[in-house]
Design an enzyme around this catalytic site. Structure first.
Site, mmCIF file in Angstrom:
data_model
loop_
_atom_site.group_PDB
_atom_site.id
_atom_site.type_symbol
_atom_site.label_atom_id
_atom_site.label_comp_id
_atom_site.label_asym_id
_atom_site.label_seq_id
_atom_site.Cartn_x
_atom_site.Cartn_y
_atom_site.Cartn_z
ATOM 1 C CB SER A 1 -0.928 -0.006 1.220
ATOM 2 O OG SER A 1 -1.657 1.199 1.316
ATOM 3 N N GLY B 1 4.271 4.548 15.488
ATOM 4 C CA GLY B 1 4.360 4.298 14.051
ATOM 5 C C GLY B 1 5.437 3.314 13.635
ATOM 6 C CD GLU B 2 9.052 -1.038 16.299
ATOM 7 O OE1 GLU B 2 9.704 -2.083 16.096
ATOM 8 O OE2 GLU B 2 8.827 -0.571 17.435
ATOM 9 N NE ARG C 1 1.808 4.606 11.207
ATOM 10 C CZ ARG C 1 1.522 5.623 12.015
ATOM 11 N NH1 ARG C 1 1.441 6.835 11.529
ATOM 12 N NH2 ARG C 1 1.330 5.417 13.305
ATOM 13 C CG ASN D 1 1.023 -1.605 21.250
ATOM 14 O OD1 ASN D 1 1.288 -1.443 20.063
ATOM 15 N ND2 ASN D 1 1.949 -1.853 22.152
ATOM 16 C CB ALA E 1 -8.295 -3.121 13.953
#
Length: 293
Positions: A66, A93-94, A96, A128, A132
């Site tokens: 993506s 954001g680790e 990402r 965390n 989801a």
């Protein structure tokens, strides 16, 4: 000696930090935030205290695909590295960052914040919780970390994370189950509903194995969790006559809390007060009353 985290209310410790954490389950249907700058990816390092250790390889590869197509929509939150000049440490954001490495990006969009070590860990835990794909046990452990490490109450955590207090209380009770039952829950062989029903069982491990092998429903597990206790009651227990005051007190307490109350007074030896609940909602109500004492 390491300094213990300050025990504080919401303040900057939770409510203000929440504004900075914006987690995307994927790269779609997400309102992007404007980055403050772009930093070369080699100048960014993960936080060694990040509580999340496992990153699903397939999910990372999907995110990398993506990112190749659309770029990194949500900027990472970073701070100046505490021990390395001209370097930055990831606050949120680790995932990402890892996916961007797979996508072979050269720089990443970031928002730079001046967080101390305690706030960095707190944001990592909040991040965390918002994911989801977190299983119920991981979610419960994250709530427990927020409460134990930073002094937050169930009410404050529920308020800041827009969760009901009963949701948090029910998940925290899962941590009282034996390790083997927790493992079934962690790997998805049991649902949170199954596991909650086993909390009051005499043999939760045996019941968990039976539920997994036979594919029992939550209702079936609830019935089996109650039946062993009923079977162990003596069939010919002598009837003890209670005085009028005791019976009146039982009636008053039952009317007040909406549950059956039984008082067994044994004179100078003391006695017991037994509260009988019909379902998990009533059990949660009892826990709330006891924790407010």
């Amino acid at each position: 000696m390491s300094k213990k985290p300050e025990r504080r209310g919401l303040g900057r410790g939770l409510s203000a930090l929440m504004a900075d954490v914006n987690i995307e389950p994927n790269q779609d249907n997400t309102v992007p935030r404007r980055p403050e700058s772009f930093i070369p990816i080699e100048k960014i390092e993960p936080n060694p205290e990040q509580p999340r250790r496992h990153f699903d390889e397939q999910a990372l590869q999907e995110l990398a695909d993506s990112i190749r197509e659309k770029g990194v929509i949500q900027p990472l939150i970073v701070r100046a590295h505490p021990s390395k000049s001209d370097m930055y440490e990831i606050v949120a954001g680790e995932r990402r960052w890892r996916a961007s490495q797979l996508a072979q990006l050269h720089e990443l969009p970031v928002i730079i914040r001046d967080f101390n070590d305690t706030e960095v860990l707190e944001v990592a835990i909040i991040e965390n919780i918002q994911r989801a794909d977190l299983n119920p046990l991981e979610e419960a452990l994250s709530y427990r970390q927020l409460m134990d490490r930073f002094g937050h109450t169930q009410e404050k955590v529920a308020e800041a994370l827009s969760k009901s207090r009963s949701h948090i209380a029910n998940l925290l009770r899962l941590l009282n189950l034996p390790d083997e039952v927790q493992e079934y829950l962690r790997d998805g062989r049991l649902t949170a509903g199954h596991a909650r029903a086993m909390i009051t069982a005499d043999d939760p491990i045996g019941l968990a194995k039976e539920a997994v092998s036979k594919g029992l429903s939550v209702r079936e597990v609830e019935r089996k969790a109650k039946s062993p206790t009923a079977e162990k009651k003596p069939k010919n227990r002598p009837v003890i006559e209670k005085d009028a005051d005791t019976r009146a007190l039982e009636a008053d307490l039952s009317a007040t809390i909406g549950m059956k109350v039984e008082i067994n007074h044994r004179g100078e030896e003391g006695g017991t007060v037994v509260l009988s609940y019909k379902d998990l909602e009533q059990l949660d109500a009892i826990c709330q009353m006891l924790t407010k004492l």
